[in-house]
Design a protein around this motif. Structure first.
Motif, PDB file in Angstrom:
ATOM      1  N   THR A 105       0.855  -1.198   0.000  1.00  0.00           N
ATOM      2  CA  THR A 105       0.000   0.000   0.000  1.00  0.00           C
ATOM      3  C   THR A 105       0.892   1.249   0.000  1.00  0.00           C
ATOM      4  N   ASP A 106       0.287   2.417   0.219  1.00  0.00           N
ATOM      5  CA  ASP A 106       1.052   3.673   0.192  1.00  0.00           C
ATOM      6  C   ASP A 106       2.188   3.669   1.215  1.00  0.00           C
ATOM      7  N   ASP A 107       1.898   3.119   2.398  1.00  0.00           N
ATOM      8  CA  ASP A 107       2.898   3.240   3.461  1.00  0.00           C
ATOM      9  C   ASP A 107       3.177   1.927   4.198  1.00  0.00           C
ATOM     10  N   GLY A 108       2.777   0.816   3.623  1.00  0.00           N
ATOM     11  CA  GLY A 108       3.015  -0.472   4.285  1.00  0.00           C
ATOM     12  C   GLY A 108       2.460  -1.575   3.420  1.00  0.00           C
ATOM     13  N   CYS A 109       1.676  -2.446   4.027  1.00  0.00           N
ATOM     14  CA  CYS A 109       1.036  -3.490   3.224  1.00  0.00           C
ATOM     15  C   CYS A 109      -0.261  -3.919   3.884  1.00  0.00           C
ATOM     16  N   GLU A 110      -1.095  -4.549   3.088  1.00  0.00           N
ATOM     17  CA  GLU A 110      -2.297  -5.182   3.633  1.00  0.00           C
ATOM     18  C   GLU A 110      -2.128  -6.684   3.486  1.00  0.00           C
ATOM     19  N   ASN A 111      -2.324  -7.397   4.583  1.00  0.00           N
ATOM     20  CA  ASN A 111      -2.253  -8.858   4.533  1.00  0.00           C
ATOM     21  C   ASN A 111      -3.611  -9.376   4.072  1.00  0.00           C
ATOM     22  N   LEU A 112      -3.675  -9.860   2.845  1.00  0.00           N
ATOM     23  CA  LEU A 112      -4.956 -10.265   2.265  1.00  0.00           C
ATOM     24  C   LEU A 112      -5.451 -11.605   2.820  1.00  0.00           C
TER      25      LEU A 112
END
Ligand code: GLY
Ligand code: MN
Ligand code: MN
Length: 493
Positions: free
Chosen positions: A463-470
């Motif tokens: 993401t813009d500043d990290g991640c999303e754990n799907l």
């Protein structure tokens, strides 16, 4: 539209023109997804001033089973899916770089086709189904292309970095009459496949959510006394029957007990055919694919619902390695940074378990983690389970990070899958190398031999500043897993 309604294909449900889907309860994929991919491609190619160039892609063909009249279940070539979404074999597709105009070329089928395979769709049918600008027959491709007097044809010439195999480069009778440029397409289209659009992420989210649900269904029934293949079957059944996923991205790995240490278990010679025993850890790596986009998820859990103390030590070390990598994930960071953080956490965990001893930095410098986790930390994910574009060629260093050494960017989807396995031949090799054996504590290590392994594989999007754990809906901590089993194994459904 009336003609299509008559054909009543579940893939082209007339209630959803402009979408691909598998009917009620499944995700309707807007054909905008493919239109946007094509738009991004021509925008990128225009920067190269290639004049009136036309991209020519060839779709996959059905594969015959040896000399028989049986065929393997068709799976479309991934670049072709990316550009057009087409699910049928033997198509070609073209995209004009200057205008963005898209054309599909379909096989001209004999009348007898209708008796064996059903109604023959016309070019007009396919134009509606895939919402391209024009549809012709494949035997017209040279003529139609010549009418546009293209400066050159851009074909897909390159090598898949994961397999080393060449791409499917378009060729047809008469192509020798055009200027064929096989060098300008591959890098650009591959890069665009790496960065997923919001529409693509929506499909991946669906495949991943489906796979998480499938894992949970499987965990529920994978009791001691059942077989690994019953687990595989449960996953496949759920993903197909409830979510329309006919394909998986890879052969399901359902390893119990010692089989958890066999990285590609589940192949024809070891077809998930062991019967699960009390005290086993199951390492289940299964991912459903929906219109090509695949998940790749591993759960590791005790078949009887309770971890032993030794199992907790290994599981916690791997979970810490997984979480350490997720924490580092943000745009601009190179994947090798995630790998290093993960390896450090794994070694710290094994040190507190008493399996290794000494200085962690020295262990890392000596490459000790490799002997417990011989695969890389992860890989890109998309239309291929080991998706294309993992390296900038200048960064290519498979020893440092097999399959993936690219700085992260927003929209990249990849796996984080640290593991820890007790593989005798690797452990024996390490014990024979003084610079590695000095860290190993055989008396403790031997306690774990034969126990298999643990892998915790999540799918994340930057993401813009990290991640999303799907795949965050899965129970992952020891407490969460034990509580989940306590709650779910007691119920009937
Ligand atoms: N399922 C293959 C992998 O995890 O890479
Ligand atoms: Mn996997
Ligand atoms: Mn994987």
């Amino acid at each position: 539209m009336a003609a299509l309604i008559k054909k009543n294909s579940p893939i082209f449900n007339p209630s959803k023109p402009g979408y691909l889907w598998m009917g009620e309860g499944t995700l309707a994929i807007s054909l905008q997804l493919y239109a946007e991919n094509r738009r991004r491609l021509v925008e990128k190619l225009k920067e190269k001033n290639l004049g009136n160039a036309i991209v020519v892609l060839q779709g996959g063909d059905e594969i015959q089973m040896y000399d028989t009249n049986g065929y393997y279940l068709f799976r479309q070539e991934s670049y072709f899916t990316w550009a057009f979404g087409v699910v049928e074999p033997a198509f070609f597709g073209t995209i004009e770089v200057q205008t963005g105009k898209s054309t599909l070329f379909i096989p001209r089928l004999p009348e007898s086709y209708e008796a064996w395979y059903g109604p023959i769709w016309t070019p007009e049918d396919f134009m509606q189904k895939y919402q391209v600008d024009q549809v012709y027959y494949t035997d017209e491709i040279a003529t139609i292309l010549a009418q546009h007097s293209p400066s050159q044809l851009l074909t897909l010439r390159g090598f898949n970095q994961n397999s080393g195999s060449p791409t499917l480069e378009a060729t047809f009778d008469g192509i020798e009459n055009f200027i064929v440029n096989g060098t300008d397409l591959f890098d650009d289209i591959t890069y665009l496949r790496v960065i997923k659009t919001d529409l693509e992420i929506e499909v991946m989210r669906y495949a991943i959510e489906t796979s998480c649900e499938g894992h949970l269904k499987t965990m529920k029934m994978a009791l001691p006394g059942t077989s690994e293949y019953q687990s595989e079957s449960e996953f496949l059944h759920y993903c197909y029957s409830k979510r329309g996923c006919r394909h998986t991205g890879y052969i399901s790995i359902c390893g119990s007990g010692p089989n958890g240490a066999i990285l590609h278990y589940g192949h024809a010679g070891a077809p998930n055919d062991r019967w699960i025993e009390d005290g086993d850890i199951c390492v289940y790596d299964m991912g459903a694919a929906y219109f090509g986009y695949t998940a790749d998820i591993t759960t590791s859990f005790p078949a009887n619902g309770k971890f032993t103390d030794d199992q907790k030590l290994i599981y916690q070390a791997v979970l810490n390695a997984n979480r350490a990598a997720i924490k580092e994930t943000k745009p601009g960071v190179r994947f090798s940074v995630l790998s290093a953080a993960s390896n450090r956490a794994l070694m710290e965990g094994l040190k507190s378990a008493g399996i290794v001893t000494g200085d962690i930095d020295e262990m890392l410098a000596a490459n000790l983690p490799y002997y417990f986790q011989p695969h890389g930390l992860g890989h890109l994910l998309g239309l291929d389970v080991h998706d294309v574009g993992g390296y900038f060629s200048s960064f290519k260093n498979p020893k440092e990070a097999p399959r993936f050494n690219r700085p992260l960017e927003k929209g990249i989807v990849f796996t984080i899958e640290p593991g820890c396995y007790f593989i005798d031949f690797l452990l024996n090799e390490a014990l024979g190398i003084p610079n590695l054996s000095r860290f190993l504590v055989p008396s403790v290590l031997n306690r774990f031999r034969g126990s298999g392994g643990v892998r915790i594989e999540d799918d994340v999007v930057v993401t813009d500043d990290g991640c999303e754990n799907l795949s965050a809906m899965l129970p992952r901590t020891i407490d969460e897993i034990e509580a989940w089993f306590a709650a779910n194994r007691s119920r009937k459904n």
